[in-house]
Design an enzyme around this catalytic site. Structure first.
Site, PDB file in Angstrom:
ATOM      1  N   SER A  29       0.821  -1.211   0.000  1.00 43.28           N
ATOM      2  CA  SER A  29       0.000   0.000   0.000  1.00 43.28           C
ATOM      3  C   SER A  29       0.852   1.257   0.000  1.00 43.28           C
ATOM      4  O   SER A  29       1.683   1.448   0.890  1.00 43.28           O
ATOM      5  CB  SER A  29      -0.875   0.053   1.256  1.00 43.28           C
ATOM      6  OG  SER A  29      -1.663  -1.088   1.345  1.00 43.28           O
ATOM      7  N   HIS A  60      -4.147   1.330  -5.283  1.00 40.86           N
ATOM      8  CA  HIS A  60      -3.485   0.184  -5.896  1.00 40.86           C
ATOM      9  C   HIS A  60      -3.745   0.216  -7.394  1.00 40.86           C
ATOM     10  O   HIS A  60      -4.883   0.228  -7.836  1.00 40.86           O
ATOM     11  CB  HIS A  60      -4.023  -1.127  -5.321  1.00 40.86           C
ATOM     12  CG  HIS A  60      -3.501  -1.417  -3.959  1.00 40.86           C
ATOM     13  ND1 HIS A  60      -2.681  -2.470  -3.689  1.00 40.86           N
ATOM     14  CD2 HIS A  60      -3.676  -0.757  -2.802  1.00 40.86           C
ATOM     15  CE1 HIS A  60      -2.368  -2.458  -2.408  1.00 40.86           C
ATOM     16  NE2 HIS A  60      -2.959  -1.429  -1.842  1.00 40.86           N
ATOM     17  N   HIS A  82      -5.429  -8.561  -1.573  1.00 41.38           N
ATOM     18  CA  HIS A  82      -5.523  -8.769  -0.131  1.00 41.38           C
ATOM     19  C   HIS A  82      -6.625  -9.778   0.201  1.00 41.38           C
ATOM     20  O   HIS A  82      -7.674  -9.792  -0.432  1.00 41.38           O
ATOM     21  CB  HIS A  82      -5.839  -7.454   0.585  1.00 41.38           C
ATOM     22  CG  HIS A  82      -4.732  -6.444   0.507  1.00 41.38           C
ATOM     23  ND1 HIS A  82      -4.670  -5.496  -0.479  1.00 41.38           N
ATOM     24  CD2 HIS A  82      -3.641  -6.247   1.302  1.00 41.38           C
ATOM     25  CE1 HIS A  82      -3.584  -4.758  -0.295  1.00 41.38           C
ATOM     26  NE2 HIS A  82      -2.945  -5.187   0.772  1.00 41.38           N
ATOM     27  N   TYR A  84      -8.501  -9.615   2.720  1.00 36.95           N
ATOM     28  CA  TYR A  84      -9.700  -8.918   3.211  1.00 36.95           C
ATOM     29  C   TYR A  84     -10.602  -8.423   2.084  1.00 36.95           C
ATOM     30  O   TYR A  84     -11.748  -8.062   2.309  1.00 36.95           O
ATOM     31  CB  TYR A  84      -9.341  -7.755   4.148  1.00 36.95           C
ATOM     32  CG  TYR A  84      -8.510  -6.639   3.543  1.00 36.95           C
ATOM     33  CD1 TYR A  84      -9.046  -5.760   2.611  1.00 36.95           C
ATOM     34  CD2 TYR A  84      -7.183  -6.481   3.920  1.00 36.95           C
ATOM     35  CE1 TYR A  84      -8.264  -4.753   2.067  1.00 36.95           C
ATOM     36  CE2 TYR A  84      -6.398  -5.473   3.378  1.00 36.95           C
ATOM     37  CZ  TYR A  84      -6.950  -4.618   2.447  1.00 36.95           C
ATOM     38  OH  TYR A  84      -6.185  -3.637   1.896  1.00 36.95           O
ATOM     39  N   GLU A  85     -10.074  -8.408   0.871  1.00 40.08           N
ATOM     40  CA  GLU A  85     -10.913  -8.020  -0.263  1.00 40.08           C
ATOM     41  C   GLU A  85     -11.866  -9.150  -0.652  1.00 40.08           C
ATOM     42  O   GLU A  85     -12.746  -8.955  -1.487  1.00 40.08           O
ATOM     43  CB  GLU A  85     -10.036  -7.663  -1.475  1.00 40.08           C
ATOM     44  CG  GLU A  85      -9.190  -6.417  -1.274  1.00 40.08           C
ATOM     45  CD  GLU A  85      -8.269  -6.177  -2.463  1.00 40.08           C
ATOM     46  OE1 GLU A  85      -8.747  -5.625  -3.464  1.00 40.08           O
ATOM     47  OE2 GLU A  85      -7.092  -6.564  -2.394  1.00 40.08           O
ATOM     48  N   ALA A 112       2.830  -2.046   4.360  1.00 39.65           N
ATOM     49  CA  ALA A 112       2.604  -1.052   5.403  1.00 39.65           C
ATOM     50  C   ALA A 112       2.195  -1.837   6.645  1.00 39.65           C
ATOM     51  O   ALA A 112       1.445  -2.800   6.542  1.00 39.65           O
ATOM     52  CB  ALA A 112       1.486  -0.110   4.980  1.00 39.65           C
ATOM     53  N   MET A 210      -1.812  -6.679   7.187  1.00 42.11           N
ATOM     54  CA  MET A 210      -2.872  -7.516   6.603  1.00 42.11           C
ATOM     55  C   MET A 210      -2.439  -8.167   5.284  1.00 42.11           C
ATOM     56  O   MET A 210      -3.284  -8.437   4.431  1.00 42.11           O
ATOM     57  CB  MET A 210      -4.125  -6.675   6.375  1.00 42.11           C
ATOM     58  CG  MET A 210      -4.634  -5.974   7.630  1.00 42.11           C
ATOM     59  SD  MET A 210      -6.006  -4.863   7.256  1.00 42.11           S
ATOM     60  CE  MET A 210      -6.121  -3.933   8.797  1.00 42.11           C
ATOM     61  N   SER A 211      -1.155  -8.400   5.128  1.00 45.37           N
ATOM     62  CA  SER A 211      -0.700  -8.966   3.843  1.00 45.37           C
ATOM     63  C   SER A 211       0.525  -9.832   4.060  1.00 45.37           C
ATOM     64  O   SER A 211       0.735 -10.360   5.149  1.00 45.37           O
ATOM     65  CB  SER A 211      -0.356  -7.816   2.885  1.00 45.37           C
ATOM     66  OG  SER A 211       0.754  -7.075   3.360  1.00 45.37           O
ATOM     67  N   ASN A 234       2.156   3.511  11.354  1.00 44.63           N
ATOM     68  CA  ASN A 234       1.427   3.983  12.545  1.00 44.63           C
ATOM     69  C   ASN A 234       1.841   3.105  13.712  1.00 44.63           C
ATOM     70  O   ASN A 234       2.337   2.002  13.500  1.00 44.63           O
ATOM     71  CB  ASN A 234      -0.094   3.836  12.323  1.00 44.63           C
ATOM     72  CG  ASN A 234      -0.482   2.402  11.986  1.00 44.63           C
ATOM     73  OD1 ASN A 234      -0.312   1.948  10.855  1.00 44.63           O
ATOM     74  ND2 ASN A 234      -0.983   1.677  12.970  1.00 44.63           N
ATOM     75  N   HIS A 246      -6.859   4.922   7.906  1.00 42.92           N
ATOM     76  CA  HIS A 246      -6.199   4.576   6.648  1.00 42.92           C
ATOM     77  C   HIS A 246      -5.498   5.815   6.069  1.00 42.92           C
ATOM     78  O   HIS A 246      -4.454   5.702   5.425  1.00 42.92           O
ATOM     79  CB  HIS A 246      -7.239   4.027   5.659  1.00 42.92           C
ATOM     80  CG  HIS A 246      -6.653   3.561   4.360  1.00 42.92           C
ATOM     81  ND1 HIS A 246      -5.625   2.627   4.285  1.00 42.92           N
ATOM     82  CD2 HIS A 246      -6.938   3.889   3.079  1.00 42.92           C
ATOM     83  CE1 HIS A 246      -5.314   2.414   3.020  1.00 42.92           C
ATOM     84  NE2 HIS A 246      -6.088   3.174   2.264  1.00 42.92           N
TER      85      HIS A 246
HETATM   86  N1  HPA Z   1      -2.695  -2.996  11.707  1.00 42.51           N
HETATM   87  C1  HPA Z   1      -2.890  -3.813  10.650  1.00 42.51           C
HETATM   88  N2  HPA Z   1      -2.516  -3.502   9.422  1.00 42.51           N
HETATM   89  C2  HPA Z   1      -1.897  -2.332   9.230  1.00 42.51           C
HETATM   90  C3  HPA Z   1      -1.671  -1.429  10.283  1.00 42.51           C
HETATM   91  C4  HPA Z   1      -2.092  -1.789  11.582  1.00 42.51           C
HETATM   92  O1  HPA Z   1      -1.915  -1.050  12.577  1.00 42.51           O
HETATM   93  N3  HPA Z   1      -1.042  -0.344   9.749  1.00 42.51           N
HETATM   94  C5  HPA Z   1      -0.907  -0.584   8.432  1.00 42.51           C
HETATM   95  N4  HPA Z   1      -1.414  -1.785   8.108  1.00 42.51           N
END
Ligand code: HPA
Length: 271
Positions: A29, A60, A82, A84-85, A112, A210-211, A234, A246
């Protein structure tokens, strides 16, 4: 996605390119712009490739960029699929199978991630040492295709030690502070709760995202050498007294992207 379908996708790509790629790049991402630095590039939209799923997330691009980067022939994925998609693990990892079919034996996987280690700061980069699969799923479930790899692949060196050394040296040369740690992969798309982050830390995780894990499992099954880099976008939930968005993730990747790309390129050149 069976063996023959992978071959079809591979043949389609091979017909469009002059030189066979030697390294794969999976760009996470906000980190996809590295694909725009590929020279003599052939862009191939995912939607044109037989049996490829289509990418749906904002930010993307959803295409392959095949060409030369730092003197190496690369196949870069600008945008990934992903879990989650709603894609299955097999769909998420199909591009890695195509890399395998093309003969690629090294892959750099980026993402990320949220920082769980309290010593990390936002905007930092983390070399992935190892991972914890918290997806509750695995792309290798089902009948094993022996032409792809063995039934029970070893994951001891899932993130290749030699490539990790190359990345550390590259970071030194660039005076980039490179954290090192364990990535926990979760399905998402909701971010974690503070309690889940405390659990993850107790279990030994330093970052969460998440990847990556599906692709890394398949790359190991394929016998590829893997390098993984997280961009800490973050601090994970509950570490700071604020909500996760996000937008923050995107903002930070935009800010750090230059440094990140330098690290990937310098590593690529030396591996
Ligand atoms: N958690 C899960 N996935 C993420 C995060 C997070 O804090 N930051 C970026 N992708």
């Amino acid at each position: 996605m069976n063996f023959d379908q992978i071959q079809e996708a591979k043949n389609f790509i091979e017909d469009k390119i002059e030189k066979t790629p030697e390294a794969g790049l999976i760009l996470g991402s906000g980190l996809g712009s590295l694909a725009e630095e590929v020279d003599n590039v052939e862009y191939i939209p995912y939607k044109d490739i037989p049996h490829f799923p289509e990418s749906t997330v904002k930010g993307h691009k959803g295409r392959l960029a095949i060409g030369t980067l730092e003197g190496k022939q690369v196949m870069a994925m600008q945008g990934r699929f992903h879990y989650y998609e709603g894609y299955s693990m097999k769909e998420v990892t199909l591009p890695v199978r195509v890399m395998q079919a093309l003969g690629i034996d090294k892959v750099i996987v980026t993402n990320a991630a949220g920082g769980i280690d309290k010593n990390f700061s936002v905007g930092g980069l983390m070399l992935i040492q190892d991972h914890i699969n918290f997806f509750g799923d695995n792309p290798l479930i089902g009948k094993n295709e022996d032409r792809f790899g063995t039934r029970f692949p070893d994951m001891t060196y899932a993130y290749n030690p030699e490539l990790r050394e190359v990345a550390k040296k590259a970071a030194d040369q660039l005076s980039i502070n490179l954290y090192e740690g364990v990535y926990m992969g979760v399905p998402g798309p909701s971010y974690e709760t503070p309690a889940e982050i405390n659990m993850a830390r107790t279990l030994g995780a330093s970052s969460v995202g998440m990847s990556t894990i599906p692709e890394v499992i398949v790359a190991n099954h394929a016998g590829m050498k893997v390098l993984g880099i997280s961009c800490i976008t973050n601090m994970a939930a509950g570490i700071l007294d604020k909500r996760l968005t996000h937008e923050e993730v995107q903002e930070v990747t935009t800010r750090v992207k230059e440094e990140f790309q330098q690290l990937v390129k310098t590593t690529l050149k030396q591996m």
